[in-house]
Write a protein that holds these residues in place. Sequence first.
Motif, PDB file in Angstrom:
ATOM      1  N   UNK A 119     -83.510  38.070 -42.920  1.00 48.45           N
ATOM      2  CA  UNK A 119     -84.021  37.956 -44.351  1.00 48.45           C
ATOM      3  C   UNK A 119     -85.353  38.685 -43.759  1.00 48.45           C
ATOM      4  N   UNK A 120     -86.306  39.296 -44.607  1.00 41.83           N
ATOM      5  CA  UNK A 120     -87.362  39.921 -44.160  1.00 41.83           C
ATOM      6  C   UNK A 120     -88.404  39.291 -44.832  1.00 41.83           C
ATOM      7  N   UNK A 121     -87.934  37.634 -44.781  1.00 44.11           N
ATOM      8  CA  UNK A 121     -89.566  37.234 -44.776  1.00 44.11           C
ATOM      9  C   UNK A 121     -89.765  35.719 -43.692  1.00 44.11           C
ATOM     10  N   UNK A 122     -90.254  34.972 -43.198  1.00 46.19           N
ATOM     11  CA  UNK A 122     -90.599  34.240 -41.989  1.00 46.19           C
ATOM     12  C   UNK A 122     -89.135  32.842 -42.388  1.00 46.19           C
ATOM     13  N   UNK A 123     -88.467  33.114 -43.310  1.00 48.37           N
ATOM     14  CA  UNK A 123     -87.667  32.304 -43.631  1.00 48.37           C
ATOM     15  C   UNK A 123     -86.100  32.633 -42.678  1.00 48.37           C
ATOM     16  N   UNK A 124     -85.725  31.461 -41.729  1.00 50.87           N
ATOM     17  CA  UNK A 124     -84.185  31.911 -40.757  1.00 50.87           C
ATOM     18  C   UNK A 124     -83.465  32.236 -41.623  1.00 50.87           C
ATOM     19  N   UNK A 125     -82.621  33.495 -41.920  1.00 51.22           N
ATOM     20  CA  UNK A 125     -81.283  33.549 -42.128  1.00 51.22           C
ATOM     21  C   UNK A 125     -80.340  33.648 -41.594  1.00 51.22           C
ATOM     22  N   UNK A 126     -79.445  32.062 -41.503  1.00 46.83           N
ATOM     23  CA  UNK A 126     -78.672  31.070 -40.311  1.00 46.83           C
ATOM     24  C   UNK A 126     -77.539  31.811 -40.842  1.00 46.83           C
ATOM     25  N   UNK A 127     -76.866  32.413 -41.958  1.00 42.80           N
ATOM     26  CA  UNK A 127     -76.364  32.721 -42.663  1.00 42.80           C
ATOM     27  C   UNK A 127     -76.163  34.311 -41.608  1.00 42.80           C
ATOM     28  N   UNK A 128     -77.040  34.896 -41.756  1.00 43.15           N
ATOM     29  CA  UNK A 128     -76.679  36.314 -41.009  1.00 43.15           C
ATOM     30  C   UNK A 128     -76.346  36.246 -39.355  1.00 43.15           C
ATOM     31  N   UNK A 129     -77.486  35.086 -38.598  1.00 48.78           N
ATOM     32  CA  UNK A 129     -76.757  35.083 -37.773  1.00 48.78           C
ATOM     33  C   UNK A 129     -75.125  34.883 -37.274  1.00 48.78           C
ATOM     34  N   UNK A 130     -74.740  33.704 -38.076  1.00 43.80           N
ATOM     35  CA  UNK A 130     -73.333  33.434 -38.085  1.00 43.80           C
ATOM     36  C   UNK A 130     -72.718  35.057 -38.380  1.00 43.80           C
ATOM     37  N   UNK A 131     -72.658  35.537 -38.561  1.00 42.13           N
ATOM     38  CA  UNK A 131     -71.918  36.289 -39.425  1.00 42.13           C
ATOM     39  C   UNK A 131     -71.817  37.579 -37.849  1.00 42.13           C
ATOM     40  N   UNK A 132     -73.369  37.497 -37.956  1.00 39.07           N
ATOM     41  CA  UNK A 132     -73.529  38.824 -35.990  1.00 39.07           C
ATOM     42  C   UNK A 132     -72.602  38.605 -35.576  1.00 39.07           C
ATOM     43  N   UNK A 133     -72.995  36.761 -34.622  1.00 39.36           N
ATOM     44  CA  UNK A 133     -72.721  36.443 -33.813  1.00 39.36           C
ATOM     45  C   UNK A 133     -71.168  35.076 -33.873  1.00 39.36           C
ATOM     46  N   UNK A 134     -70.847  35.318 -35.150  1.00 40.12           N
ATOM     47  CA  UNK A 134     -69.259  33.974 -34.979  1.00 40.12           C
ATOM     48  C   UNK A 134     -68.419  34.145 -35.374  1.00 40.12           C
ATOM     49  N   UNK A 135     -68.689  35.432 -37.042  1.00 37.65           N
ATOM     50  CA  UNK A 135     -68.008  36.134 -38.053  1.00 37.65           C
ATOM     51  C   UNK A 135     -67.346  37.233 -37.816  1.00 37.65           C
ATOM     52  N   UNK A 136     -67.170  37.930 -36.523  1.00 40.38           N
ATOM     53  CA  UNK A 136     -67.123  39.287 -36.209  1.00 40.38           C
ATOM     54  C   UNK A 136     -65.987  39.514 -35.170  1.00 40.38           C
ATOM     55  N   UNK A 137     -64.543  39.865 -36.013  1.00 46.59           N
ATOM     56  CA  UNK A 137     -63.477  40.002 -35.088  1.00 46.59           C
ATOM     57  C   UNK A 137     -63.366  40.527 -33.579  1.00 46.59           C
ATOM     58  N   UNK A 138     -64.273  40.853 -33.518  1.00 46.90           N
ATOM     59  CA  UNK A 138     -65.162  41.925 -32.483  1.00 46.90           C
ATOM     60  C   UNK A 138     -65.646  41.099 -31.039  1.00 46.90           C
ATOM     61  N   UNK A 196     -61.415  33.565 -36.118  1.00 46.02           N
ATOM     62  CA  UNK A 196     -62.759  35.021 -36.625  1.00 46.02           C
ATOM     63  C   UNK A 196     -62.277  34.924 -38.014  1.00 46.02           C
ATOM     64  N   UNK A 197     -60.880  34.696 -38.855  1.00 43.44           N
ATOM     65  CA  UNK A 197     -60.565  35.100 -40.316  1.00 43.44           C
ATOM     66  C   UNK A 197     -61.344  33.640 -40.573  1.00 43.44           C
ATOM     67  N   UNK A 198     -61.394  32.367 -39.885  1.00 42.22           N
ATOM     68  CA  UNK A 198     -62.353  30.932 -41.024  1.00 42.22           C
ATOM     69  C   UNK A 198     -63.347  31.401 -41.539  1.00 42.22           C
ATOM     70  N   UNK A 199     -63.619  31.944 -39.756  1.00 42.42           N
ATOM     71  CA  UNK A 199     -65.800  32.164 -39.319  1.00 42.42           C
ATOM     72  C   UNK A 199     -65.491  32.913 -40.666  1.00 42.42           C
ATOM     73  N   UNK A 200     -65.055  34.439 -40.690  1.00 38.78           N
ATOM     74  CA  UNK A 200     -65.405  35.313 -42.008  1.00 38.78           C
ATOM     75  C   UNK A 200     -65.421  35.150 -43.234  1.00 38.78           C
ATOM     76  N   UNK A 201     -64.391  33.875 -43.373  1.00 42.02           N
ATOM     77  CA  UNK A 201     -64.174  34.025 -45.096  1.00 42.02           C
ATOM     78  C   UNK A 201     -65.091  32.936 -45.692  1.00 42.02           C
ATOM     79  N   UNK A 202     -65.397  31.811 -44.170  1.00 42.61           N
ATOM     80  CA  UNK A 202     -66.204  31.365 -44.874  1.00 42.61           C
ATOM     81  C   UNK A 202     -68.263  31.301 -45.267  1.00 42.61           C
ATOM     82  N   UNK A 203     -68.156  32.870 -44.244  1.00 44.94           N
ATOM     83  CA  UNK A 203     -69.336  33.357 -44.055  1.00 44.94           C
ATOM     84  C   UNK A 203     -69.835  34.288 -45.680  1.00 44.94           C
ATOM     85  N   UNK A 204     -68.614  35.124 -45.499  1.00 40.48           N
ATOM     86  CA  UNK A 204     -69.022  36.277 -46.348  1.00 40.48           C
ATOM     87  C   UNK A 204     -67.864  35.826 -47.924  1.00 40.48           C
ATOM     88  N   UNK A 205     -67.103  35.244 -47.843  1.00 40.55           N
ATOM     89  CA  UNK A 205     -66.386  35.137 -49.096  1.00 40.55           C
ATOM     90  C   UNK A 205     -66.165  34.407 -49.715  1.00 40.55           C
TER      91      UNK A 205
END
Length: 890
Positions: A239-258, A683-692
Motif C-alpha cells: 500500500x502507498x499509504x500508511x494503511x498496512x496491506x496484509x494481503x501483500x504480506x501474505x502473498x509475499x511470505x506465504x502464497x509463493x510456491x518458492x 501453497x495452492x490453497x494460499x495462492x488461490x485464497x490470496x489472489x483468486x
Amino acid sequence: MVEEEGLRAKSLDYSLQRNESLSAKETSFLISTESEALFQKREQSKDSVFFTDGIRQIDFVLSYVDDMKKDSELKAERRREFELNLRKTGLELEIEDKLNSEDGRTYFVKIHAPWEVLVTYAEVLGIKMPIKLSDIPRPKYPPLSYMLGPVKLPATVKYPKPEYFTAQFSRHRQELFLIEDEATFFPSSARNRIVYYILSRCPFGEEEGKKKIGIERLLNTKTYSSAFPLHDGQYWKPSKTSYINERYILCKNWARFSYFYKEQPFNLIRDYYGEKIGIYFVFLGYYTEMLLVAAVVGLACFIYGLLSMETNQSSIEICDPKIGGQMIMCPLCDEMCDYWRLNTTCLHSKFSHLFDNESTVFFAIFMGIWVTLFLEFWKQRQARLEYEWDLVDFEEEHQQLQLRPEFEAMCKHKKMNSVTKEMEPHMPLCNRIPWYFVSGTTVTFWMALLLSSMVSIIIYRLSAFASFASFMESEATLQSVKSFFTPQLATSLSGSCLNCIVILILNFFYEKISAWITKMEIPRTYQEYETSLTLKMFLFQFVNYYSACFYVAFFKGKLVGYPGKYTYMFGIWRSEECDPAGCLVELTTQLTIIMIGKQIFANIQEACQPLIFNWWRRRRARTHSEKLYSRWEQDNDLQVFGSLGLFYEYLETVIQFGFVTLFVASFPLAPLFALINNIVEIRVDAWKLTTQYRRPVAAKAHSIGIWQDILSGMAILSVATNAFIVAFTSDIVPRLVYFYAYSKNSTEPFNGYVDNSLSVFLIADFPNYTAPMEKRDFNTCRYRDYRNPPDHEDKYAPSMQFWHVLAAKMTFIIVMEHVVFLFKFLLAWMIPDVPKDVADKIKQEKLMTVKIIHDFELKKLKEDLNFECNDFSTGTKEKESRPVSSKISV
C-alpha cells in the motif's frame, strides 16, 4: 465519481475564464496539467478501500444489476427496504452508480460500520480485545533450532502484533481497553464479521406473517449479485499509504510456491482471514510435518524391499526354469483360456516383493502407533492454539447459541431456551420429519447407486479378466515367455482407472444434492448444519473412494473355489483369482491409481478453475476500459470461496488421511505421496485464497470440529484393516507357517515354499464346460490353495495346512491389534490433551485479567466516590449559608 467529473469541468471552466488573456499554448498546458493531476488521483483511487471522503473504511460491499425483468420492481423494493433497515442499525452506506462501473451495468453498495456500531456488536459477539501488554514470554525455540534457520520466517511476519491480555469488549468499560485509534482498534477481520452478522439478520420484508431476513436469502433470489468484504489492497504491491496491506504480506511470505519449505505465518492468516480458516492451515501444516516422519520410514521399507528383491526365495523359485518353468498352472478362465507356466509371472512376483516383505509387518505396526501420536499431539497443538488465539471457552459461549438466519425465518413458533432463559424460534419435530424422510431416502438411493456402480465395475473386472486371459495366456506362456503385464495386472490397471473416473463423476453430482437436502432439513445452528453435511458427505465419499480397495483387500481371491468347482457371480462370471504371489500388488495398484489420480485432479482443478473463471469474468466485465477499475470491482470479479469452501478442503484432507492409514500396509510409499501433495496443497490453497478468491467473511472456530471424531474413528479402523491386510492379503503369514512347521531344509528354510503353496488338480476331473478346448499331454495342473491332492481319500478338501494357516492368520490379527491398541491407550494416557505449560498460562492469564478488571473497577469506583463526596461537601456548605439568609428574610 459523478461529482468528481463535475468538479473537474467546473475547475476547468473557472481556469479558462480566469485566464482568458493567456495564450493558446499556455491554456493547453494548463488543461493538460489539471488532467494529469486528476488522472493521478483516479489512479490512486484504484487501490482505495475507503469512501470518497478518504476517511471511512469500506467494511463490506454489496453489488446488484438493475435488470428489466418482470420481478425487477420487487427486487428494487426489497433492496430499498433492506438498505433502509441497514441504516437504521447505524451502518453507513455509499452507492456507486452503474455508470461508473467497468461493465456499465453493476451498482455497488459500500458499507461502513462506525464506532458506535462496532462497540455495540463487539459486545454482543463477545469479541476479545486487548487490555494490557502481556508480560508472559512467548515459547522459546527448542534446542538446535538454529539449524532450521532457512525454514523460519522473519519475526515481524510470524508475530505481526505483540501479545496482550484480553477481555470481552464492553461499551461501559471502554477506558479499560487499549484504544489508541478508533479507526484501527478493531481489525478488519472483526469489522467484516460484525457487518456480516448485521447483514445476515437484517429484515427486508414480510410475507404471510413471517419476516424475511438475511443477505443470504437476497443473494439466493438474485436481488443482490454478491456480498463480500474487501481485500485490503493489491496482492502484488504494498500500500502507498500508511494503511498496512496484509494481503501483500501474505502473498509475499506465504502464497509463493518458492516458499514451499518455509513455515506458515499462522498469526497473520488468523488476523486476516479469521480463526476458522487459520486453524485449517495450522492443521494442514501439522499433518504435513507428521507425514514427514511416516514418509521417511515408509521410504526405508520400500528401499529394503528393493534391495532384497533379487534375493527373495519365492521369486527365485518362480523364475527358475527348473522349478517355476516346470509348473503347469490351471487355466484362468473357462474354455477360452489355456494352461500356463508359473515362471511367466517372474517379473510380477519380483514387483510384488517390493510391498510384500518382512518390513510390511513392521510398517503396519509403526503406522498404528504413528496415527495415535498424530492425534494426541494434535490435541496439544490445538489446546496451545486456543490459548494463543483467545479461543478458550468460545464454543459454549457463542457458537452453539448462534441461530442460522434461515432457521429464524422459517420458524413460526417460539420456545424458551433452557440455557439463556430467553424465548427463541423453535421448529417442532413434526414439521421436520418430512424433510428427514426425504433426506434419508436420498442418501439411501445414492448409496445404492454407489454400490451398484461398484458391482458393475466388479462385473467389468470379471469380464475383462476372461478377455485378457484368453489372448494374453497363449501358446507363448507354455514356452516360459516372461511378461510383466499378466491378466491380473492388466485387469487391475484398467479397472482402477475406470473406478477413478466413476468416483469423480459420482462425487460431482452428490456434492450438489447433499448440500441441498441439508438445507431442507432446516438445521438450527451453523454447527448443526456443518455436522449434518459432514456426515452425509463423508459417508458417501468413504464408500466411494475405499470400496474398491476393500474389495481387493478382503474379498478378491477369497471365495474362488477350486478347479472343477469354481464360484460364479450371478451364475455367469467366474470369481477373480489372485496371482500366485498374492493379491497385495493389485491392492497397491488400486490404491496408487485412485490416491494419486484424485490428488492430481484436485490440484489441477483448484489451481486452474479459479484462474480461468477469473480471466473470463474480467474479460467480460472490462468493456469500458477508459473508466476506473476500482477495488470493489476488482474483488467482485474474483471467485467466491463460499461457506463450504473450507468444508471441501477438510474433506479432501481426511480422505487422503484414510488412504495413508487404512491401507498403508500394502503401500508404504503412500505417506510420501501424501507429503508431496500436501506441500503443493498448502501453497495452492494460499495462492488461490490470496489472489483468486474474494476475501471470505471472518469466522471463529476453536477446533477442527467433527473432523476430529472422524479422524479418531479412522485411526481405530486402520489398526484392524492393516492387520487383516497383512494376514489375508499379504503372503507373510503362510510363509511363516511354512518356515516354522513345514520346511524340511534347515539351512534354507524357505526353499520349496512355492511348491508347497500350490495344490495339484487332475485334468481329467475338469467338467466339460470348463476344460480348455485344446488337449494337452500332461495330466495335472497347479492352483493356489491348500487342498488335498487327487490321490487323497478326501480329495480337494482343505488340507491340515489350510487350517494351520487360517489359525495363524487369526492369531496374528488378534496379537497385532492388541499390541497396537495397548500402545495407543498407553500413549493416550501418558500424553495430556492440554500441555502443562499451556494450562499454567491459561490460569495465569485468567488471574491477571481478573486482577486488571478488578483494579479498573476499583479505581473507577473510587473516582465516582470522590466525585460524589466533592459534590456532597460543596452542597453542604451552600446549605449552611442559605438557612441564615432565609431566616433573616422570614
